[in-house]
Design a protein around this motif. Structure first.
Motif, PDB file in Angstrom:
ATOM      1  N   UNK A   1      30.344 -50.097  -2.594  1.00  0.00           N
ATOM      2  CA  UNK A   1      31.457 -51.017  -2.404  1.00  0.00           C
ATOM      3  C   UNK A   1      32.561 -50.290  -1.640  1.00  0.00           C
ATOM      4  N   UNK A   2      33.047 -50.910  -0.567  1.00  0.00           N
ATOM      5  CA  UNK A   2      34.184 -50.313   0.143  1.00  0.00           C
ATOM      6  C   UNK A   2      34.983 -51.405   0.834  1.00  0.00           C
ATOM      7  N   UNK A   3      36.167 -51.039   1.280  1.00  0.00           N
ATOM      8  CA  UNK A   3      36.985 -51.968   2.044  1.00  0.00           C
ATOM      9  C   UNK A   3      36.393 -52.154   3.434  1.00  0.00           C
ATOM     10  N   UNK A   4      36.495 -53.364   3.944  1.00  0.00           N
ATOM     11  CA  UNK A   4      35.948 -53.661   5.268  1.00  0.00           C
ATOM     12  C   UNK A   4      36.585 -52.784   6.343  1.00  0.00           C
ATOM     13  N   UNK A   5      37.872 -52.507   6.219  1.00  0.00           N
ATOM     14  CA  UNK A   5      38.562 -51.681   7.215  1.00  0.00           C
ATOM     15  C   UNK A   5      38.036 -50.253   7.215  1.00  0.00           C
ATOM     16  N   UNK A   6      37.734 -49.714   6.039  1.00  0.00           N
ATOM     17  CA  UNK A   6      37.194 -48.347   5.956  1.00  0.00           C
ATOM     18  C   UNK A   6      35.843 -48.264   6.658  1.00  0.00           C
ATOM     19  N   UNK A   7      34.999 -49.280   6.467  1.00  0.00           N
ATOM     20  CA  UNK A   7      33.696 -49.277   7.126  1.00  0.00           C
ATOM     21  C   UNK A   7      33.863 -49.469   8.627  1.00  0.00           C
ATOM     22  N   UNK A   8      34.800 -50.307   9.054  1.00  0.00           N
ATOM     23  CA  UNK A   8      35.012 -50.571  10.480  1.00  0.00           C
ATOM     24  C   UNK A   8      35.424 -49.315  11.240  1.00  0.00           C
ATOM     25  N   UNK A   9      36.003 -48.342  10.551  1.00  0.00           N
ATOM     26  CA  UNK A   9      36.427 -47.097  11.196  1.00  0.00           C
ATOM     27  C   UNK A   9      35.261 -46.159  11.507  1.00  0.00           C
ATOM     28  N   UNK A  10      34.079 -46.417  10.956  1.00  0.00           N
ATOM     29  CA  UNK A  10      32.929 -45.533  11.156  1.00  0.00           C
ATOM     30  C   UNK A  10      32.233 -45.899  12.463  1.00  0.00           C
ATOM     31  N   UNK A  11      32.189 -44.952  13.373  1.00  0.00           N
ATOM     32  CA  UNK A  11      31.549 -45.206  14.666  1.00  0.00           C
ATOM     33  C   UNK A  11      30.033 -45.231  14.528  1.00  0.00           C
ATOM     34  N   UNK A  12      29.378 -45.760  15.533  1.00  0.00           N
ATOM     35  CA  UNK A  12      27.914 -45.930  15.530  1.00  0.00           C
ATOM     36  C   UNK A  12      27.165 -44.658  15.148  1.00  0.00           C
ATOM     37  N   UNK A  13      27.554 -43.514  15.644  1.00  0.00           N
ATOM     38  CA  UNK A  13      26.866 -42.263  15.311  1.00  0.00           C
ATOM     39  C   UNK A  13      27.581 -41.461  14.242  1.00  0.00           C
ATOM     40  N   UNK A  14      28.607 -42.049  13.641  1.00  0.00           N
ATOM     41  CA  UNK A  14      29.440 -41.325  12.689  1.00  0.00           C
ATOM     42  C   UNK A  14      28.921 -41.374  11.264  1.00  0.00           C
ATOM     43  N   UNK A  15      29.780 -40.939  10.355  1.00  0.00           N
ATOM     44  CA  UNK A  15      29.445 -40.884   8.940  1.00  0.00           C
ATOM     45  C   UNK A  15      30.568 -41.519   8.118  1.00  0.00           C
ATOM     46  N   UNK A  16      30.189 -42.154   7.033  1.00  0.00           N
ATOM     47  CA  UNK A  16      31.151 -42.727   6.090  1.00  0.00           C
ATOM     48  C   UNK A  16      31.438 -41.700   5.014  1.00  0.00           C
ATOM     49  N   UNK A  17      32.723 -41.451   4.775  1.00  0.00           N
ATOM     50  CA  UNK A  17      33.149 -40.505   3.737  1.00  0.00           C
ATOM     51  C   UNK A  17      34.107 -41.228   2.807  1.00  0.00           C
ATOM     52  N   UNK A  18      33.651 -41.601   1.643  1.00  0.00           N
ATOM     53  CA  UNK A  18      34.518 -42.211   0.648  1.00  0.00           C
ATOM     54  C   UNK A  18      35.431 -41.129   0.073  1.00  0.00           C
ATOM     55  N   UNK A  19      36.680 -41.471  -0.310  1.00  0.00           N
ATOM     56  CA  UNK A  19      37.558 -40.466  -0.919  1.00  0.00           C
ATOM     57  C   UNK A  19      36.949 -39.781  -2.138  1.00  0.00           C
ATOM     58  N   UNK A  20      36.043 -40.455  -2.849  1.00  0.00           N
ATOM     59  CA  UNK A  20      35.426 -39.840  -4.038  1.00  0.00           C
ATOM     60  C   UNK A  20      34.613 -38.598  -3.683  1.00  0.00           C
ATOM     61  N   UNK A  21      34.171 -38.490  -2.445  1.00  0.00           N
ATOM     62  CA  UNK A  21      33.396 -37.316  -2.040  1.00  0.00           C
ATOM     63  C   UNK A  21      34.239 -36.046  -2.198  1.00  0.00           C
ATOM     64  N   UNK A  22      35.517 -36.123  -1.816  1.00  0.00           N
ATOM     65  CA  UNK A  22      36.415 -34.980  -1.981  1.00  0.00           C
ATOM     66  C   UNK A  22      36.911 -34.858  -3.417  1.00  0.00           C
ATOM     67  N   UNK A  23      37.063 -35.981  -4.107  1.00  0.00           N
ATOM     68  CA  UNK A  23      37.619 -35.978  -5.465  1.00  0.00           C
ATOM     69  C   UNK A  23      36.617 -35.504  -6.516  1.00  0.00           C
ATOM     70  N   UNK A  24      35.389 -36.022  -6.481  1.00  0.00           N
ATOM     71  CA  UNK A  24      34.403 -35.686  -7.517  1.00  0.00           C
ATOM     72  C   UNK A  24      33.104 -35.104  -6.957  1.00  0.00           C
ATOM     73  N   UNK A  25      32.996 -35.023  -5.632  1.00  0.00           N
ATOM     74  CA  UNK A  25      31.835 -34.376  -5.027  1.00  0.00           C
ATOM     75  C   UNK A  25      30.692 -35.298  -4.655  1.00  0.00           C
ATOM     76  N   UNK A  26      30.848 -36.603  -4.871  1.00  0.00           N
ATOM     77  CA  UNK A  26      29.795 -37.546  -4.491  1.00  0.00           C
ATOM     78  C   UNK A  26      30.398 -38.916  -4.230  1.00  0.00           C
ATOM     79  N   UNK A  27      29.587 -39.789  -3.624  1.00  0.00           N
ATOM     80  CA  UNK A  27      29.976 -41.176  -3.358  1.00  0.00           C
ATOM     81  C   UNK A  27      29.287 -42.050  -4.389  1.00  0.00           C
TER      82      UNK A  27
END
Length: 117
Positions: free
Chosen positions: A5-31
């Motif tokens: 589950x994520x906000x539509x704007x957060x997903x829209x920022x991910x480019x075609x060859x890019x990666x999605x990084x949820x804030x939880x990855x930095x906070x708890x180490x996983x998505x």
């Protein structure tokens, strides 16, 4: 397939060859992710009132990081385990993006686009 589950704007920022990084990855180490039968549980606890959500349908075989099924944070009282992705999610691993609005009566449920499968 697993779901995130994520906000539509957060997903829209991910480019075609890019990666999605949820804030939880930095906070708890996983998505945090869910499966088709459990996605309503975290949605109804953490996302009530949000009108901008999408569900990312993710093919775990296309993720370049470990995917582990574990207790939730906090652990679910019924012992339900959830998939956790221990790294960013490549754009190519997202095989579907589904609108995720609250139901008219309140609360979230699996979108029809996924429930028909």
């Amino acid at each position: 397939m697993i779901l995130h589950i994520c906000g539509a704007a957060a997903w829209a920022e991910v480019s075609e060859g890019g990666e999605y990084r949820d804030p939880s990855l930095d906070e708890v180490g996983f998505i945090h992710c869910s499966d088709f039968g459990t996605v309503n549980l975290p949605a109804n606890i953490r996302f009530r009132g949000r009108t901008d959500l999408v569900l990312l349908e993710i093919d775990p075989a296309k993720v370049d990081a470990p995917v582990r099924w574990e207790d939730g944070l906090p652990p679910h009282p019924e012992g339900i385990w959830f998939p956790h992705v221990y790294g960013p999610i490549p754009h190519a691993a997202v095989v579907g993006v589904h609108e995720f609005p609250e139901s008219e009566g309140g609360g979230f449920r699996l979108p029809d686009s996924l429930a028909r499968r």
